[in-house]
Design an enzyme around this catalytic site. Structure first.
Site, PDB file in Angstrom:
ATOM      1  N   GLY A 166     -79.103  28.105  47.669  1.00 48.77           N
ATOM      2  CA  GLY A 166     -80.252  27.276  47.708  1.00 48.77           C
ATOM      3  C   GLY A 166     -80.708  26.981  46.308  1.00 48.77           C
ATOM      4  O   GLY A 166     -81.622  25.984  46.363  1.00 48.77           O
ATOM      5  N   GLU A 201     -75.123  15.498  50.338  1.00 48.38           N
ATOM      6  CA  GLU A 201     -75.076  15.952  51.861  1.00 48.38           C
ATOM      7  C   GLU A 201     -76.072  15.031  52.689  1.00 48.38           C
ATOM      8  O   GLU A 201     -77.243  14.975  52.120  1.00 48.38           O
ATOM      9  CB  GLU A 201     -75.159  17.339  52.408  1.00 48.38           C
ATOM     10  CG  GLU A 201     -73.930  17.859  51.816  1.00 48.38           C
ATOM     11  CD  GLU A 201     -74.023  19.491  52.495  1.00 48.38           C
ATOM     12  OE1 GLU A 201     -75.092  19.992  52.779  1.00 48.38           O
ATOM     13  OE2 GLU A 201     -72.947  20.266  52.455  1.00 48.38           O
ATOM     14  N   LYS A 202     -75.902  14.763  53.939  1.00 48.82           N
ATOM     15  CA  LYS A 202     -77.061  14.323  54.819  1.00 48.82           C
ATOM     16  C   LYS A 202     -77.967  15.514  54.898  1.00 48.82           C
ATOM     17  O   LYS A 202     -77.588  16.611  54.870  1.00 48.82           O
ATOM     18  CB  LYS A 202     -76.396  14.140  56.145  1.00 48.82           C
ATOM     19  CG  LYS A 202     -77.302  13.638  57.457  1.00 48.82           C
ATOM     20  CD  LYS A 202     -77.560  12.334  57.326  1.00 48.82           C
ATOM     21  CE  LYS A 202     -78.724  11.693  58.180  1.00 48.82           C
ATOM     22  NZ  LYS A 202     -79.219  10.542  57.847  1.00 48.82           N
ATOM     23  N   GLU A 276     -71.166  30.425  56.807  1.00 52.57           N
ATOM     24  CA  GLU A 276     -72.573  29.852  57.027  1.00 52.57           C
ATOM     25  C   GLU A 276     -72.523  28.522  57.490  1.00 52.57           C
ATOM     26  O   GLU A 276     -72.043  27.553  57.010  1.00 52.57           O
ATOM     27  CB  GLU A 276     -73.464  30.066  55.782  1.00 52.57           C
ATOM     28  CG  GLU A 276     -73.417  31.225  55.160  1.00 52.57           C
ATOM     29  CD  GLU A 276     -74.504  31.135  53.730  1.00 52.57           C
ATOM     30  OE1 GLU A 276     -74.816  32.280  53.529  1.00 52.57           O
ATOM     31  OE2 GLU A 276     -74.816  29.932  53.424  1.00 52.57           O
ATOM     32  N   ASN A 290     -69.392  33.154  52.162  1.00 56.21           N
ATOM     33  CA  ASN A 290     -69.716  34.225  51.448  1.00 56.21           C
ATOM     34  C   ASN A 290     -68.398  35.138  51.577  1.00 56.21           C
ATOM     35  O   ASN A 290     -67.962  35.635  52.663  1.00 56.21           O
ATOM     36  CB  ASN A 290     -70.624  35.220  51.711  1.00 56.21           C
ATOM     37  CG  ASN A 290     -72.179  33.997  51.596  1.00 56.21           C
ATOM     38  OD1 ASN A 290     -72.253  33.299  50.448  1.00 56.21           O
ATOM     39  ND2 ASN A 290     -72.943  34.200  52.654  1.00 56.21           N
ATOM     40  N   ARG A 292     -67.972  38.285  50.619  1.00 60.07           N
ATOM     41  CA  ARG A 292     -68.165  39.679  50.549  1.00 60.07           C
ATOM     42  C   ARG A 292     -68.865  40.170  51.874  1.00 60.07           C
ATOM     43  O   ARG A 292     -69.226  39.673  52.826  1.00 60.07           O
ATOM     44  CB  ARG A 292     -69.281  39.657  49.415  1.00 60.07           C
ATOM     45  CG  ARG A 292     -70.698  38.975  49.856  1.00 60.07           C
ATOM     46  CD  ARG A 292     -71.903  39.227  49.255  1.00 60.07           C
ATOM     47  NE  ARG A 292     -72.990  38.707  49.681  1.00 60.07           N
ATOM     48  CZ  ARG A 292     -73.251  37.364  49.785  1.00 60.07           C
ATOM     49  NH1 ARG A 292     -72.466  36.437  48.865  1.00 60.07           N
ATOM     50  NH2 ARG A 292     -74.325  36.975  50.314  1.00 60.07           N
ATOM     51  N   ARG A 338     -85.746  43.611  57.031  1.00 65.29           N
ATOM     52  CA  ARG A 338     -85.384  44.072  55.516  1.00 65.29           C
ATOM     53  C   ARG A 338     -86.660  44.592  54.805  1.00 65.29           C
ATOM     54  O   ARG A 338     -87.694  43.810  54.639  1.00 65.29           O
ATOM     55  CB  ARG A 338     -85.057  42.945  54.514  1.00 65.29           C
ATOM     56  CG  ARG A 338     -83.741  42.263  55.016  1.00 65.29           C
ATOM     57  CD  ARG A 338     -82.970  41.322  53.841  1.00 65.29           C
ATOM     58  NE  ARG A 338     -81.996  40.562  54.495  1.00 65.29           N
ATOM     59  CZ  ARG A 338     -81.295  39.910  53.420  1.00 65.29           C
ATOM     60  NH1 ARG A 338     -81.477  40.006  52.000  1.00 65.29           N
ATOM     61  NH2 ARG A 338     -80.044  39.611  53.719  1.00 65.29           N
TER      62      ARG A 338
HETATM   63  C1  MV4 Z   1     -79.178  22.304  53.439  1.00 65.66           C
HETATM   64  C2  MV4 Z   1     -80.361  21.940  54.188  1.00 65.66           C
HETATM   65  C3  MV4 Z   1     -80.569  20.899  54.941  1.00 65.66           C
HETATM   66  N1  MV4 Z   1     -79.403  19.800  54.816  1.00 65.66           N
HETATM   67  N2  MV4 Z   1     -78.114  21.461  53.534  1.00 65.66           N
HETATM   68  C4  MV4 Z   1     -80.199  26.456  51.295  1.00 65.66           C
HETATM   69  C5  MV4 Z   1     -79.386  27.358  51.089  1.00 65.66           C
HETATM   70  C6  MV4 Z   1     -77.941  27.133  50.713  1.00 65.66           C
HETATM   71  N3  MV4 Z   1     -76.749  27.982  51.311  1.00 65.66           N
HETATM   72  C7  MV4 Z   1     -78.123  25.400  51.846  1.00 65.66           C
HETATM   73  N4  MV4 Z   1     -79.358  25.626  52.056  1.00 65.66           N
HETATM   74  C8  MV4 Z   1     -79.824  24.255  52.810  1.00 65.66           C
HETATM   75  N5  MV4 Z   1     -78.758  23.318  53.082  1.00 65.66           N
HETATM   76  C9  MV4 Z   1     -78.323  20.150  54.265  1.00 65.66           C
HETATM   77  N6  MV4 Z   1     -77.388  19.068  54.278  1.00 65.66           N
HETATM   78  C10 MV4 Z   1     -81.536  23.326  54.186  1.00 65.66           C
HETATM   79  C11 MV4 Z   1     -80.993  24.157  53.378  1.00 65.66           C
HETATM   80  C12 MV4 Z   1     -82.072  25.198  53.302  1.00 65.66           C
HETATM   81  C13 MV4 Z   1     -81.996  26.321  54.054  1.00 65.66           C
HETATM   82  C14 MV4 Z   1     -80.658  26.987  54.554  1.00 65.66           C
HETATM   83  C15 MV4 Z   1     -80.507  28.113  55.259  1.00 65.66           C
HETATM   84  C16 MV4 Z   1     -81.590  28.874  55.088  1.00 65.66           C
HETATM   85  C17 MV4 Z   1     -82.610  28.691  54.568  1.00 65.66           C
HETATM   86  C18 MV4 Z   1     -82.843  27.556  53.991  1.00 65.66           C
HETATM   87  C19 MV4 Z   1     -84.125  27.053  53.276  1.00 65.66           C
HETATM   88  C20 MV4 Z   1     -84.376  25.761  52.930  1.00 65.66           C
HETATM   89  C21 MV4 Z   1     -83.447  24.801  52.827  1.00 65.66           C
END
Ligand code: MV4
Length: 449
Positions: A166, A201-202, A276, A290, A292, A338
């Protein structure tokens, strides 16, 4: 086969204990490493041997590759388990251990690098048949950003290729916001990761975060162990995780699980990994992998009965997986809370001395923690002091048990996030499993005094 007889655990806290327990069960000798701040830690007390590797700051101790390699040489450890965080996804560390003839309990350095760069990770996912978020084919430059964004359709999200978890993301809702989003994302990425490459990304508005656990033997065999729903998070820190996801049915679970297992077979992945996804309107979109063991792995262990650290050690030694996909049986529901040494409303860290500590027990209860009454939490590290994992035959039974168990848990002397879980376990949306990645932050904003 490379027999492993002594493992150095390059970590601290609850995960160091977790790994130590698996080693003991397998009859493998253990070496703890610790900073000067952790001389009294439980992982040091329970290990067969321990080595002090430096002063409190992580970069001088738990991230100090040369000190850790030296500790291996001094103690004759033939393998290293990195836990999570610290050096667990450091390809250079895996390479250096390899050069010293020490087994890294994890994937190849090459696979760590592949997934560490988010553009190559996504390209690899596409090649392996994993569904991804629609977006740019690779790096986005300021001069081609508008054309790509128009093809994808607004809103779009700009992400750092060296990022993950993030950090360094910017949303552009409309064309007007694009130029600034790209330039801010690029300069933040450069400052944070020393690499200004970004991709697009979208933007998905209300997804869930669902991740699939995989384990591979490095020789073309791999299995999946179902998914975890980690949507309940705050500022990209997971707070509550559950397995299975309340949003999926058996068919969806087996379908996405098989896609992931097949992908891991194709790449000859070795070790435990997590793929993920964002999940919205019945569709899965890969975001990251990930390479790990993850903090929330115990909920997968609870519903499968499979010890993930045992499997990691087996495949690292070339012994192969202990089960085939057909032998994996999913049973019941598990939730992890947690427990952080933090104020439950502001999340401000609360280090200090624990005066009383009572961990709950009974059927379906697991507490992974390295703390005890009289233990002084040092201020230098992550505030996770323990994990509460509750298992039940159904989600309803699991929630009822969690309510009982939270009443029993006593941690005095410091603030913890336990009261937050008392609130969540009684919340109607949570009871219904009706939440997305924004739910918790909205809830905290609405319920703040
Ligand atoms: C996104 C998204 C919405 N659309 N990608 C945040 C962590 C990173 N691993 C990817 N993340 C996100 N990617 C697209 N195309 C929204 C998030 C995101 C999020 C994702 C998973 C868990 C919590 C989050 C909190 C805010 C934004």
């Amino acid at each position: 086969m490379t027999a492993i007889s002594k493992i150095l655990i390059a970590n601290r806290g609850e995960i160091a204990l977790r790994v130590l327990r698996a080693c003991k069960e397998l009859g493998i000798a253990t070496v703890a490493v610790h900073s000067t701040a952790d001389a009294n830690a439980m992982h040091v007390r329970l290990a067969d041997e321990s080595v002090c590797i430096g002063p409190p700051p992580s970069r001088d101790s738990y991230l100090n590759i040369h000190q850790i390699v030296a500790a291996c040489e001094i103690t004759g450890a033939d393998a290293v388990h990195p836990g999570y965080g610290f050096l667990s996804e450091n390809a250079k560390f895996a390479d250096i251990l390899d050069a010293h003839g020490i087994t890294f309990i994890g994937p190849t350095a090459e696979h760590i690098r592949l997934m560490g760069d988010k553009i190559t990770a996504k390209k690899t996912a596409v090649e392996l048949g994993i569904p991804v978020v629609p977006g740019s084919d690779g790096e986005v430059l300021p001069e081609n950003a508008l054309e790509i964004a128009r093809q994808i359709g607004f809103p779009v999200l700009i992400k750092a290729t060296a990022g993950g978890g993030g950090r360094g993301m910017k949303v552009a809702k409309t064309e007007d916001e694009l130029e600034e989003a790209v330039s801010t994302a690029r300069s933040e990425a450069l400052a944070a990761f020393g690499n200004d490459a970004v991709y697009m990304e979208k933007y998905l508005g209300k997804p869930r975060h669902i991740e699939v656990q995989v384990v591979g033997d490095g020789a073309g065999n791999a299995i999946h162990l179902g998914e975890r729903d980690c949507s309940l998070q705050r500022r990209h820190q997971k707070v509550w995780e559950e397995a299975n996801s309340p949003a999926l049915n058996v068919e969806q679970r087996m379908n996405i699980g098989q896609i992931c297992a097949d992908a891991m077979k194709k790449m000859k992945y070795r070790g435990a990994g997590t793929i993920e996804f964002l999940y919205e309107n019945g569709e899965f979109f890969f975001i990251e992998m990930n390479t790990r063991l993850q903090v929330e792995h115990p909920i997968t262990e609870a519903i499968t009965g499979i010890d993930l650290v045992h499997e990691q050690i087996r495949v690292a030694s070339g012994a192969g997986l202990s089960v085939t996909q057909d032998q994996v049986v999913f049973s019941g529901h598990a939730i992890e809370c947690r427990i952080n040494a933090e104020d439950p409303r502001t999340f401000v860290p609360s280090p200090g001395t624990i005066t009383h500590f009572h961990a709950p027990g009974g059927l379906g209860v697991r507490v992974d923690s390295g703390v005890y009454a009289g233990y002084k939490i040092p201020p230098y590290y992550d505030s996770l002091i323990g994990k509460l994992i509750v298992h039940g035959r159904t989600r309803v039974e699991c929630m009822m048990r969690l309510r009982r168990v939270l009443d029993e848990f006593v941690v005095d002397g410091i603030k913890t996030t336990l009261p937050l879980f008392q609130d969540l376990v009684s919340n109607q949306d949570i009871a219904n499993g009706d939440y997305d990645i924004h739910w918790l932050e909205n809830y905290l904003a609405e319920t703040s005094a």
